[in-house]
Design a protein around this motif. Structure first.
Motif, short mmCIF file in Angstrom:
data_model
loop_
_atom_site.label_atom_id
_atom_site.label_comp_id
_atom_site.label_asym_id
_atom_site.label_seq_id
_atom_site.Cartn_x
_atom_site.Cartn_y
_atom_site.Cartn_z
N ASN A 103 54.01 41.03 38.68
CA ASN A 103 53.53 41.71 37.47
C ASN A 103 54.63 41.86 36.43
N ILE A 153 43.72 40.47 36.22
CA ILE A 153 43.81 40.27 37.67
C ILE A 153 42.75 39.27 38.13
N GLN A 238 46.03 41.21 47.43
CA GLN A 238 46.37 41.86 46.17
C GLN A 238 45.98 43.34 46.18
N LYS A 243 47.24 45.78 43.41
CA LYS A 243 46.81 44.96 42.27
C LYS A 243 45.29 44.95 42.24
#
Length: 693
Positions: A103, A153, A238, A243
């Motif tokens: 990120n 995402i 993730q 995430k």
């Protein structure tokens, strides 16, 4: 230790004790010039000296002097470097994977060190990634900070899955995962897969997916099951790292009615029992399931028109958006289109007659879009032929989505300022960037304010000056409006609009319903304006003029040649004659103190703007007996026949460039970035004005 590929090849040729080579031979082997080889020898010489070896030159022959042990040390280092070398495609995949799995911004020097290449090579690979992935990849570059992907995402997960399938064929990947499920150890050859998925979760994810997918009333084919498995493995990894898909403003309430939503929720809860699963994650997995293909060979009509409709609508939106090269918000289209397709499937299955009285008008006004939708929809609908009447209704859904603002209730404001047009442009640009929902803005001076009789039609009144004796509430702002002020304005607007409710008259709203032909005509006109301005912005060329001469004729010839280079169908001599004629007849338009504009009609299909910023001034004949020193020259190349829209755009730009002080300063700045900003800002303002009026 970094060595360029050419330097390593040169070392390979000359390192052996009996090895020697000529510069000519090396140039031939490397496919470069002898001069390039001589430059590379500096790096080779430095490398050899680090190992106590000497580069020997005898004429054009090259050899190495030094001990055998030192030669072997170089050879080992060289071989290690070669073993770690990536192909250009492997480098790009590596860079993309790093950007997709982090990120934070990544520094170019870190990527270059990891790949044993230069920073310039990494920069070139980044550009190639953006070009070859056709707009799917947007890389944000911040000087001194690094690079990162500009995507959500969801987009990252789709790119990761696509990259994984490009790195390893789907069938081979599936076979490998099956082997691991059967107890085979993870092969070192496939360690790169750990960057995408967590092998420790493979068994749990596979069992959960298999168990719950069996609960559906239809069977998904194997290829789609692999897609679902890979997506789920990527998503689970993730989500476990935090995430998580953020909640969208477009709420998929209607998707919760489908059995697939319940299945998706149960799968995620099985895979991540200790985590709270956000609704947005369940929704996205639901969409993945709904996009899956049904196993063929069974006499199944998807058993549920709702499920089939959402599949068709999702794919139709995606493919049409790609074909017309316009980003379409799926959720703003999906619900209405799904409901329409659901009932159209029932009509078509029962062979019910369909009448669309608007079909001729739709085909006439939106011909290109009609044939795109007809082609794609015919492939997606489960019938041999899709009636044009049905396509016509679908086209109206798309056209509404293309034109209609996503914000059905934009804010409105009256802004009072005693400053110039430049301040108005600046404030409008700031609002557009920081508060995009404030779409309806009217600027007035304090004197013009007294003419405003219906102040209540505005959601808020803002002023850059103190309004003495003004009886209506207003907010005092600075012309350099800060982010804190912007947040305060947004907060107040939210409260005001919430109190007013949805039945507020917007400024300029006409209560009389427009007839369809008028609406279609307006939409078509705006479509032309957008196309012309896109073409205009794509055809702006900025060059620094030569500082070798102040001769007017020489500079005009230079300008003409430059324009002809950009427009091969044009003659530089012909352009020169036209520029000279305009100057001789004093037909040049003067901008500020140092700028001049030429309008040239020629045999061109589209308009283009050629801007020359000079390091010196040229004296042009502007009026009788008056010469003006000019250091910024703009040449507008226009078609012989100007349509009304292009004429309006050109007139607007020339008005701005000759009357707006802020625009003139930008035009004469000599700064390419500021000049581009000038055109984009004012043309966006033009479109905003056209849209509102």
């Amino acid at each position: 230790m970094y060595l360029s590929a050419r330097s390593r090849i040169i070392l390979e040729k000359i390192l052996p004790e009996k090895g020697d080579a000529t510069i000519q031979q090396l140039a031939s082997d490397l496919g470069v010039s002898e001069r390039t080889v001589r430059r590379d020898l500096d790096e080779v010489k430095q490398t050899l000296e680090n190992f106590d070896l000497i580069l020997v030159r005898k004429g054009s022959k090259l050899s190495v002097s030094g001990s055998l042990q030192n030669r072997e040390n170089v050879q080992k280092t060289l071989l290690d470097l070669i073993g770690n070398e990536f192909t250009p495609l492997e480098r790009q995949y590596f860079i993309l994977r790093v950007l997709l799995t982090t990120n934070e911004p990544v520094k170019l020097i870190a990527l270059a060190s990891e790949l044993s290449v230069t920073v310039a090579t990494v920069g070139s690979d980044l550009t190639r990634l953006e070009e070859e992935w056709n707009g799917k990849i947007r890389i944000e570059r911040k000087r001194g900070i690094g690079v990162k992907l500009d995507c959500s995402i969801i987009e990252k997960r789709e790119l990761l899955r696509e990259l994984l399938f490009m790195s390893m064929p789907k069938i081979k990947l599936y076979q490998y995962l099956v082997e691991i499920l059967d107890g085979a150890p993870v092969s070192s050859n496939y360690e790169f897969l750990t960057h995408f998925i967590d092998f420790q979760m493979l068994g749990l994810v596979d069992r959960s997916l298999t168990r719950w997918m069996k609960k559906l009333s239809y069977e998904v084919n194997n290829d789609s099951l692999v897609d679902l498995l890979i997506y789920l493995l990527i998503a689970v990894k993730q989500i476990s790292k935090g995430k998580i898909i953020s909640k969208k403003s477009d709420n998929h309430i209607f998707i919760q009615d489908y059995p697939e939503y319940d299945i998706a929720e149960r799968i995620l809860k099985d895979c991540l029992p200790d985590q709270t699963i956000p609704e947005a994650e369940i929704t996205e997995l639901t969409m993945q399931v709904l996009e899956s293909e049904i196993r063929t060979g069974e006499d199944v009509f998807y058993r549920n028109e709702k499920v089939q409709a959402i599949r068709i609508a999702k794919k139709l939106i995606s493919r049409v958006a790609k074909e017309i090269d316009l980003p379409l918000s799926q959720m703003s289209l999906l619900k209405g289109l799904t409901e329409h397709i659901q009932y159209s499937l029932i009509r078509l299955k029962k062979k019910m007659p369909l009448n669309n009285p608007l079909l001729p008008l739709i085909k006439s006004e939106f011909g290109d879009l009609f044939y795109v939708v007809q082609h794609i929809a015919s492939e997606l609908y489960p019938f041999k032929k899709l009636p044009e009447e049905e396509t016509g209704f679908i086209v109206l859904h798309f056209e509404a989505a293309i034109i209609q603002s996503e914000n059905l209730r934009p804010y409105s404001a009256l802004v009072v300022t005693s400053r110039s047009n430049g301040v108005s442009t600046w404030l409008r640009a700031r609002f557009r960037k920081r508060l995009p929902k404030l779409q309806k803005i009217k600027f007035v001076t304090p004197l013009e304010l007294v003419k405003e009789t219906n102040l209540h039609k505005y959601d808020i009144i803002l002023s850059t000056t103190d309004l003495t004796d003004f009886k209506v509430d207003y907010e005092l702002i600075s012309i350099f409006i800060s982010d804190a002020e912007m947040k305060d304005i947004q907060h107040k607007l939210e409260k005001i609009v919430s109190a007013k409710g949805d039945d507020v008259d917007f400024p300029g709203f006409e209560s009389d319903t427009k007839k369809l032909p008028e609406t279609l005509s307006n939409l078509k006109s705006m479509h032309q304006f957008y196309g012309l301005i896109i073409s205009f912005l794509e055809s702006i060329y900025i060059e620094s003029g030569s500082d070798m001469t102040r001769n007017k004729e020489d500079n005009l010839r230079s300008f003409s040649q430059s324009i002809a280079n950009k427009k091969p169908d044009l003659s530089s001599d012909k352009i020169f004659k036209k520029l000279s004629s305009l100057e001789a007849r004093q037909k040049i338009i003067s901008g500020g103190t140092n700028s001049a504009y030429f309008l040239v009609n020629d045999n061109v299909q589209t308009a283009s703007t050629h801007i020359f910023t000079l390091n010196h001034s040229i004296d042009f004949q502007i009026e009788d007996g008056l010469k003006s020193p000019v250091s910024t020259v703009m040449v507008f190349m226009l078609p012989y026949k100007l349509n009304a829209e292009l004429l309006e755009i050109t007139t607007y730009l020339l008005t701005v460039l000759t009357e707006d002080d802020a625009a003139i300063l930008l035009a004469e700045s000599g700064d390419e970035t500021k000049i581009i900003s000038l055109f984009t800002t004012y043309l966006e303002e033009f479109l905003e004005h056209k849209r509102k009026n």
